[in-house]
Scaffold this active site. Structure first.
Site, short mmCIF file in Angstrom:
data_model
loop_
_atom_site.label_atom_id
_atom_site.label_comp_id
_atom_site.label_asym_id
_atom_site.label_seq_id
_atom_site.Cartn_x
_atom_site.Cartn_y
_atom_site.Cartn_z
CB CYS A 1 -2.39 -2.42 9.11
SG CYS A 1 -3.39 -1.39 8.02
CB CYS B 1 -0.91 0.01 1.22
SG CYS B 1 0.02 0.09 2.76
CB CYS C 1 -3.87 4.38 8.16
SG CYS C 1 -3.83 2.58 8.27
FE1 FES Z 1 -1.22 0.24 4.49
FE2 FES Z 1 -2.12 0.27 6.99
S1 FES Z 1 -3.08 1.13 5.22
S2 FES Z 1 -0.28 -0.62 6.25
#
Ligand code: FES
Length: 150
Positions: free
Chosen positions: A119, A50, A75
């Site tokens: 995450c 991400c 985040c």
């Molecule tokens: Fe990518 Fe949390 S949104 S690690």
């Protein structure tokens, strides 16, 4: 006026954290183990698909993870996952800490919404990479001087 603003802020917070457990919210808002360890025994920085990056620093004595800290530009869920994975690692033997998985982080957090489960994977992968760095450099600590720091 201020109570109206407080209500709006509280409503926004509720909307923002809808679907997240109390534990996730607590660790996002009061993260544990934040920051770098200057003379860490193990360190890694990993960027997930991400684009978010997490760094984990370890202090190891007598085969036990005495300190584990993290930093991330991710985040709130990533902050929670970094906070939790470092909490889980502390006090464990190096091999126990190496076996901490994405699922362990998810279980300890009380789960994450589907869109945030990665995450927990980033946190578990960064911990593993920091332990590999510790293992790679423990007999040749001079190598740590050449590590890239985030
Ligand atoms: Fe990518 Fe949390 S949104 S690690």
């Amino acid at each position: 006026m201020s109570s109206e603003l407080d209500e709006i802020a509280s409503e926004l917070q509720k909307q923002m954290w809808a679907g997240y457990s109390e534990t996730v919210i607590d660790h996002a808002q009061n993260p544990r183990n934040v920051g770098a360890i200057y003379d860490a025994d193990g360190f890694a920085s990993v960027t997930g698909p991400c684009g978010d990056t997490m760094g984990i620093w370890l202090k190891v004595r007598d085969g036990i993870v005495r300190q584990a800290t993290f930093g991330t530009d991710g985040c709130g869920a990533t902050v929670s996952a970094g906070s939790m994975v470092t909490e889980l690692a502390k006090g464990k033997t190096v091999s126990e800490a190496y076996r901490i998985t994405q699922q362990d982080v998810l279980d300890a957090l009380g789960g994450l919404p589907e869109e945030s489960v990665h995450c927990a994977l980033l946190a578990a992968n960064t911990l593993k990479a920091a332990i590999r760095d510790y293992l790679d450099t423990r007999n040749e600590p001079w190598k740590r001087a050449y590590r890239r720091v985030v």
